[in-house]
Design a protein around this motif. Structure first.
Motif, PDB file in Angstrom:
ATOM      1  N   CYS A  51       0.865  -1.189   0.000  1.00 42.48           N
ATOM      2  CA  CYS A  51       0.000   0.000   0.000  1.00 42.48           C
ATOM      3  C   CYS A  51       0.894   1.229   0.000  1.00 42.48           C
ATOM      4  O   CYS A  51       1.953   1.222   0.631  1.00 42.48           O
ATOM      5  CB  CYS A  51      -0.882   0.003   1.249  1.00 42.48           C
ATOM      6  SG  CYS A  51      -2.032   1.397   1.309  1.00 42.48           S
ATOM      7  N   VAL A  79      -0.410   4.382   0.796  1.00 42.13           N
ATOM      8  CA  VAL A  79      -1.113   5.484   1.470  1.00 42.13           C
ATOM      9  C   VAL A  79      -0.304   5.981   2.676  1.00 42.13           C
ATOM     10  O   VAL A  79      -0.431   7.134   3.084  1.00 42.13           O
ATOM     11  CB  VAL A  79      -2.554   5.047   1.840  1.00 42.13           C
ATOM     12  CG1 VAL A  79      -3.241   6.070   2.705  1.00 42.13           C
ATOM     13  CG2 VAL A  79      -3.357   4.842   0.554  1.00 42.13           C
ATOM     14  N   GLY A  80       0.529   5.110   3.222  1.00 34.89           N
ATOM     15  CA  GLY A  80       1.535   5.567   4.180  1.00 34.89           C
ATOM     16  C   GLY A  80       1.060   5.876   5.582  1.00 34.89           C
ATOM     17  O   GLY A  80       1.686   6.699   6.269  1.00 34.89           O
ATOM     18  N   CYS A  81      -0.023   5.247   6.045  1.00 36.64           N
ATOM     19  CA  CYS A  81      -0.452   5.475   7.432  1.00 36.64           C
ATOM     20  C   CYS A  81       0.685   5.023   8.353  1.00 36.64           C
ATOM     21  O   CYS A  81       1.210   3.918   8.206  1.00 36.64           O
ATOM     22  CB  CYS A  81      -1.731   4.715   7.737  1.00 36.64           C
ATOM     23  SG  CYS A  81      -3.063   5.127   6.599  1.00 36.64           S
ATOM     24  N   PHE A  95       0.981   4.162  11.415  1.00 37.02           N
ATOM     25  CA  PHE A  95       0.827   3.114  12.432  1.00 37.02           C
ATOM     26  C   PHE A  95       0.653   1.736  11.798  1.00 37.02           C
ATOM     27  O   PHE A  95       0.384   0.761  12.485  1.00 37.02           O
ATOM     28  CB  PHE A  95      -0.412   3.429  13.294  1.00 37.02           C
ATOM     29  CG  PHE A  95      -1.652   3.670  12.472  1.00 37.02           C
ATOM     30  CD1 PHE A  95      -2.429   2.604  12.046  1.00 37.02           C
ATOM     31  CD2 PHE A  95      -2.012   4.951  12.087  1.00 37.02           C
ATOM     32  CE1 PHE A  95      -3.539   2.809  11.257  1.00 37.02           C
ATOM     33  CE2 PHE A  95      -3.129   5.166  11.299  1.00 37.02           C
ATOM     34  CZ  PHE A  95      -3.894   4.090  10.887  1.00 37.02           C
ATOM     35  N   CYS A  96       0.766   1.655  10.452  1.00 44.29           N
ATOM     36  CA  CYS A  96       0.344   0.449   9.740  1.00 44.29           C
ATOM     37  C   CYS A  96       1.538  -0.346   9.209  1.00 44.29           C
ATOM     38  O   CYS A  96       2.428   0.210   8.557  1.00 44.29           O
ATOM     39  CB  CYS A  96      -0.561   0.854   8.587  1.00 44.29           C
ATOM     40  SG  CYS A  96      -0.921  -0.497   7.466  1.00 44.29           S
ATOM     41  N   THR A 126       1.501  -2.673   6.857  1.00 42.19           N
ATOM     42  CA  THR A 126       1.468  -2.839   5.402  1.00 42.19           C
ATOM     43  C   THR A 126       2.147  -1.666   4.695  1.00 42.19           C
ATOM     44  O   THR A 126       2.781  -1.838   3.650  1.00 42.19           O
ATOM     45  CB  THR A 126       0.010  -2.965   4.918  1.00 42.19           C
ATOM     46  OG1 THR A 126      -0.624  -4.001   5.651  1.00 42.19           O
ATOM     47  CG2 THR A 126      -0.061  -3.263   3.438  1.00 42.19           C
ATOM     48  N   ALA A 127       2.009  -0.468   5.268  1.00 41.86           N
ATOM     49  CA  ALA A 127       2.576   0.732   4.644  1.00 41.86           C
ATOM     50  C   ALA A 127       4.070   0.574   4.417  1.00 41.86           C
ATOM     51  O   ALA A 127       4.639   1.148   3.479  1.00 41.86           O
ATOM     52  CB  ALA A 127       2.291   1.947   5.524  1.00 41.86           C
ATOM     53  N   GLY A 137      -7.856  -5.685   4.755  1.00 40.77           N
ATOM     54  CA  GLY A 137      -6.544  -6.318   4.772  1.00 40.77           C
ATOM     55  C   GLY A 137      -5.514  -5.376   4.167  1.00 40.77           C
ATOM     56  O   GLY A 137      -5.581  -4.157   4.327  1.00 40.77           O
ATOM     57  N   GLY A 148      -3.686  -2.988   1.726  1.00 36.75           N
ATOM     58  CA  GLY A 148      -4.058  -2.118   0.608  1.00 36.75           C
ATOM     59  C   GLY A 148      -5.197  -1.178   0.912  1.00 36.75           C
ATOM     60  O   GLY A 148      -5.929  -1.337   1.895  1.00 36.75           O
ATOM     61  N   GLU A 149      -5.316  -0.139   0.080  1.00 37.03           N
ATOM     62  CA  GLU A 149      -6.420   0.824   0.164  1.00 37.03           C
ATOM     63  C   GLU A 149      -7.442   0.413  -0.909  1.00 37.03           C
ATOM     64  O   GLU A 149      -7.215   0.608  -2.112  1.00 37.03           O
ATOM     65  CB  GLU A 149      -5.870   2.242  -0.078  1.00 37.03           C
ATOM     66  CG  GLU A 149      -6.910   3.291  -0.448  1.00 37.03           C
ATOM     67  CD  GLU A 149      -8.090   3.404   0.514  1.00 37.03           C
ATOM     68  OE1 GLU A 149      -7.883   3.663   1.706  1.00 37.03           O
ATOM     69  OE2 GLU A 149      -9.244   3.227   0.061  1.00 37.03           O
ATOM     70  N   ALA A 201      -9.097   4.746   3.856  1.00 37.30           N
ATOM     71  CA  ALA A 201      -8.374   5.723   4.672  1.00 37.30           C
ATOM     72  C   ALA A 201      -8.897   7.137   4.380  1.00 37.30           C
ATOM     73  O   ALA A 201      -8.513   8.085   5.065  1.00 37.30           O
ATOM     74  CB  ALA A 201      -6.886   5.642   4.375  1.00 37.30           C
TER      75      ALA A 201
HETATM   76  S1  SF4 Z   1      -3.185  -0.632   4.353  1.00 32.97           S
HETATM   77 FE1  SF4 Z   1      -4.771   0.772   5.114  1.00 32.97          FE
HETATM   78  S2  SF4 Z   1      -3.981   1.473   7.115  1.00 32.97           S
HETATM   79 FE2  SF4 Z   1      -2.253   0.579   5.975  1.00 32.97          FE
HETATM   80  S3  SF4 Z   1      -1.255   2.301   4.911  1.00 32.97           S
HETATM   81 FE3  SF4 Z   1      -2.738   1.391   3.500  1.00 32.97          FE
HETATM   82  S4  SF4 Z   1      -4.604   2.600   3.804  1.00 32.97           S
HETATM   83 FE4  SF4 Z   1      -3.287   2.989   5.577  1.00 32.97          FE
END
Ligand code: SF4
Length: 352
Positions: free
Chosen positions: A124, A126-128, A130-131, A133-134, A169, A171-172, A205
């Motif tokens: 992903c 999107v770069g959150c 706390f995540c 996956t980022a 899960g 990804g955005e 997100a």
């Molecule tokens: S998987 Fe969801 S929480 Fe994690 S960075 Fe991507 S959008 Fe944000």
């Protein structure tokens, strides 16, 4: 972390049929010189019966079964590993995708509910903050077939019908809009999995133009927004997407969704110690969400070894008590499977 990026999928001469909808399978059948209803039969085998082996599709003519076996791919993913939580209620799958790459899918059983948390992208961008996956960055979007196979593989492995699907899960989901909605439509189809639209939740997100598209297209599925802050400054600190679509724009889009009859929007709020967990945060949320048909899921943070921490229990209780002054239901979600890195924001495709 090992991520496989080399294509391992079908060769150019084969066609991937998993993920095609009924109209697309009808049209494929017509191109083969077969009647359109053969496409409908294949649709029912693939998604209604969960059968991907042409030899078992016994209402199809032998020649068509042979052509399916020789020229088409009917499987888009396979299970590499499965990890079971100590209680046995949660199973995390690492899947190898036909188009290359790996994702995780989590199956959670609670009473009569079997919820499947599916991935929509490999990684992903999107770069959150706390995540987990980022940290992978974005490798690619999943196809509808790769999303649908997460469902079929987990359901067959657990021998238990899936009752709810959440796109929460890796990804955005709204950045892979077309494939995600195609998969949701297959889950919902009366000749496929027959899941009620209210049992399919698409999480975001906060990709505002895609929420607007989702509303304009009158998609019947539930929408969840990962909110996680009560001010633009604190949201931007943990979710860079807020710089593009700040809270005012996000809440406007949320209201457009929730303003339609029988629509309730869900806000997810990951609680991070010292960052978004004060009674003042809760009071701002109460004001912000006033009059909005919504519910709020508070998720005490699951540690992924970064800079953030889960608040201590008294702080969680104080925040929740202040939030309950709002005119919306509040649920505290202690993520299932947090003991094995399968909680919200914890999916990352490592070789187990
Ligand atoms: S998987 Fe969801 S929480 Fe994690 S960075 Fe991507 S959008 Fe944000």
């Amino acid at each position: 972390m090992t991520v496989v990026t080399e294509p391992t999928g079908p060769t150019a001469t084969r066609i991937q049929l998993k993920g095609l909808n009924m109209a697309e399978l009808e049209s494929w059948s017509l191109k083969q010189g077969e009647p359109a209803y053969r496409g409908r039969q294949i649709f029912e085998w693939l998604y209604g019966q969960g059968v991907s082996d042409p030899a078992k599709m016994d209402n199809l003519p032998r020649a068509l079964r042979k052509r399916l076996a020789g020229e088409a791919d009917l499987t888009a993913a396979s299970i590499l590993t499965r990890t079971v939580s100590p209680s046995g209620a949660t199973v995390k799958y690492l899947l190898e995708l036909a188009g290359g790459g790996r994702v995780e899918t989590v199956s959670m059983v609670q009473g009569r509910r079997h919820t499947l948390c599916v991935s929509s992208q490999v990684g992903c961008n999107v770069g959150c903050d706390f995540c987990a996956t980022a940290r992978m960055g974005l490798l690619r979007n999943l196809t509808a077939g790769e999303i649908v196979d997460q469902y079929l593989l987990a359901q067959a492995d657990r021998r238990l019908a899936v009752t709810n699907v959440v796109f929460m899960g890796m990804g955005e989901p709204l950045l892979n809009y077309r494939q995600v909605l195609q998969a949701a439509d297959i889950f919902h189809h009366p000749k496929a999995m027959q899941l009620g639209a209210g049992r399919i939740t698409i999480s975001t997100a906060g990709v505002v133009p895609k929420i607007e598209q989702f509303v304009a297209e009158e998609r019947p599925y539930r929408l969840a927004i990962s909110l996680n802050a009560s001010t633009d400054a604190s949201r931007e600190q943990i979710m860079p997407i807020n710089a593009t679509w700040p809270l005012a724009a996000l809440l406007k889009a949320a209201r457009a969704y929730a303003n339609r009859p029988r629509r309730t929007i869900t806000f997810e709020y990951v609680l991070l110690a010292g960052l978004n967990d004060t009674p003042d945060d809760a009071a701002r949320l109460v004001a912000m969400l006033k009059g909005l048909a919504c519910k709020v899921n508070v998720i005490p943070y699951n540690d992924i070894g970064g800079i953030y921490r889960r608040p201590k229990r008294p702080a969680i209780d104080r925040f929740v008590a202040a939030l309950r002054k709002g005119d919306f239901p509040v649920l505290v979600r202690w993520s299932h499977g947090s003991d094995m890195a399968a909680g919200c924001g914890q999916l990352v495709a490592e070789a187990a």
